[in-house]
Design a protein around this motif. Structure first.
Motif, short mmCIF file in Angstrom:
data_model
loop_
_atom_site.label_atom_id
_atom_site.label_comp_id
_atom_site.label_asym_id
_atom_site.label_seq_id
_atom_site.Cartn_x
_atom_site.Cartn_y
_atom_site.Cartn_z
N ASP A 35 0.83 -1.21 0.00
CA ASP A 35 0.00 0.00 0.00
C ASP A 35 0.86 1.26 0.00
O ASP A 35 0.56 2.23 -0.71
N GLU A 36 1.95 1.25 0.80
CA GLU A 36 2.83 2.42 0.85
C GLU A 36 3.57 2.59 -0.48
O GLU A 36 3.75 3.72 -0.96
N LEU A 37 4.00 1.48 -1.06
CA LEU A 37 4.65 1.56 -2.37
C LEU A 37 3.70 2.13 -3.43
O LEU A 37 4.10 2.96 -4.26
N TYR A 41 4.31 5.42 -5.44
CA TYR A 41 4.37 5.23 -6.90
C TYR A 41 3.42 6.19 -7.62
O TYR A 41 3.80 6.80 -8.63
N LEU A 42 2.21 6.34 -7.09
CA LEU A 42 1.25 7.26 -7.71
C LEU A 42 1.74 8.70 -7.63
O LEU A 42 1.55 9.48 -8.57
N VAL A 101 13.58 -0.37 -2.08
CA VAL A 101 13.84 -0.18 -3.52
C VAL A 101 14.93 0.87 -3.67
O VAL A 101 14.79 1.99 -3.17
N ASN A 102 16.02 0.52 -4.33
CA ASN A 102 17.12 1.46 -4.54
C ASN A 102 16.84 2.30 -5.77
O ASN A 102 16.96 1.84 -6.90
N ILE A 103 16.43 3.54 -5.52
CA ILE A 103 16.07 4.47 -6.59
C ILE A 103 17.30 5.33 -6.93
O ILE A 103 17.94 5.88 -6.03
N PRO A 104 17.62 5.47 -8.21
CA PRO A 104 18.78 6.29 -8.58
C PRO A 104 18.51 7.78 -8.39
O PRO A 104 17.39 8.25 -8.59
N THR A 105 19.54 8.49 -7.98
CA THR A 105 19.46 9.95 -7.86
C THR A 105 20.63 10.55 -8.64
O THR A 105 21.71 9.96 -8.72
N PHE A 106 20.39 11.70 -9.23
CA PHE A 106 21.42 12.37 -10.04
C PHE A 106 21.62 13.78 -9.53
O PHE A 106 20.66 14.50 -9.27
N GLU A 107 22.88 14.15 -9.41
CA GLU A 107 23.24 15.52 -9.06
C GLU A 107 24.23 16.04 -10.10
O GLU A 107 25.14 15.30 -10.50
N TYR A 108 24.04 17.26 -10.51
CA TYR A 108 24.94 17.81 -11.52
C TYR A 108 25.52 19.14 -11.05
O TYR A 108 24.92 19.86 -10.25
N LYS A 109 26.72 19.41 -11.54
CA LYS A 109 27.39 20.68 -11.26
C LYS A 109 27.95 21.23 -12.56
O LYS A 109 28.50 20.49 -13.37
N ALA A 158 7.38 -0.12 -9.79
CA ALA A 158 6.34 -0.96 -10.39
C ALA A 158 6.73 -2.44 -10.31
O ALA A 158 5.89 -3.29 -9.99
N ALA A 159 8.02 -2.73 -10.55
CA ALA A 159 8.49 -4.12 -10.44
C ALA A 159 8.40 -4.61 -9.01
O ALA A 159 8.00 -5.75 -8.75
N GLU A 160 8.74 -3.75 -8.04
CA GLU A 160 8.68 -4.15 -6.63
C GLU A 160 7.23 -4.32 -6.18
O GLU A 160 6.93 -5.23 -5.39
N ILE A 161 6.33 -3.48 -6.67
CA ILE A 161 4.91 -3.62 -6.33
C ILE A 161 4.38 -4.95 -6.84
O ILE A 161 3.64 -5.65 -6.14
#
Length: 219
Positions: A35-37, A41-42, A101-109, A158-161
């Motif tokens: 339910d939390e996922l 996700y939504l 779930v390991n979600i990628p994060t991006f930081e730019y400089k 979505a895959a984890e759900i």
């Protein structure tokens, strides 16, 4: 009958009761996780739609400006102006754990902090529309990076759900009912064995009384 062959012993009954408790607890935890996922996700899907609209609008604006700039400049001058980039961007990738779930994060400089340090040409021989096109692309860069994060996060969540949903269904419709059926089967078998043992003991007692005193307990 039990769903599969089980050994109708008290030790097996105790093991199955512990298994049922663990399965029920795991089922509740997995439902809460699912339910939390779904909620997160939504939220990500809604954000993804908003960011995508901004990116598409920015790309459309940049394309229009490039077309207008190309109409007002020679092709050679346009290629020369855009031959070498002025600004340099360094992108660092990381991970954020959201509900396992390991979600990628991006930081730019950017190489310089000046937002206008993006033009690799002089303004004397170029069209102002080209400036607008380059500026439009520079402005949508943060949204493009965020869109990449949202797209990948949505795929992973979505895959984890789906995986969590399958586990919940397996516990709810297979493991827990099967365990309860086996518990009921073993309980009935043990009760039946206990009654049989009681009857045998009563018969032995009657035989012993008859042998010792020459009469039965019924008399």
């Amino acid at each position: 009958m039990a769903a599969k062959q089980v050994n109708p012993t008290r030790m097996e009954l105790t093991r199955l009761k512990k298994k049922r408790i663990t399965a029920i607890r795991g089922h509740k935890l997995l439902k809460d996780k699912r339910d939390e996922l779904m909620r997160q996700y939504l939220d990500l899907v809604r954000e993804n739609m908003e960011v995508r609209k901004r990116v598409e609008a920015g790309i459309l604006s940049a394309n229009k400006n490039f077309v207008i700039a190309k109409a007002g400049m020679s092709e050679a001058a346009l290629k020369t102006a855009l031959m070498a980039p002025k600004q340099e961007i360094n992108l660092a990738a990381g991970e954020q754990n959201v509900m396992s779930v390991n979600i990628p994060t991006f930081e730019y400089k950017t190489r310089t902090a000046d937002e206008n340090d993006i033009y690799s040409y002089g303004f004397a021989f170029t069209s102002s529309d080209l400036d607008g096109a380059v500026k439009s692309l520079a402005d949508i860069l943060p949204d493009m990076i965020r869109l990449a994060e949202c797209e990948k996060a949505c795929q992973l969540m979505a895959a984890e759900i789906e995986k969590t949903r399958r586990r919940v269904n397996a516990l709810e419709h297979v493991i827990i009912p099967e365990t309860e059926t086996n518990i009921k089967y073993i309980t009935m078998k043990l009760d039946e064995n206990e009654r049989s043992t009681q009857i045998r003991l009563m018969k032995v007692k009657d035989m012993m009384l008859e042998e010792a005193h020459g009469y039965s307990q019924k008399e």
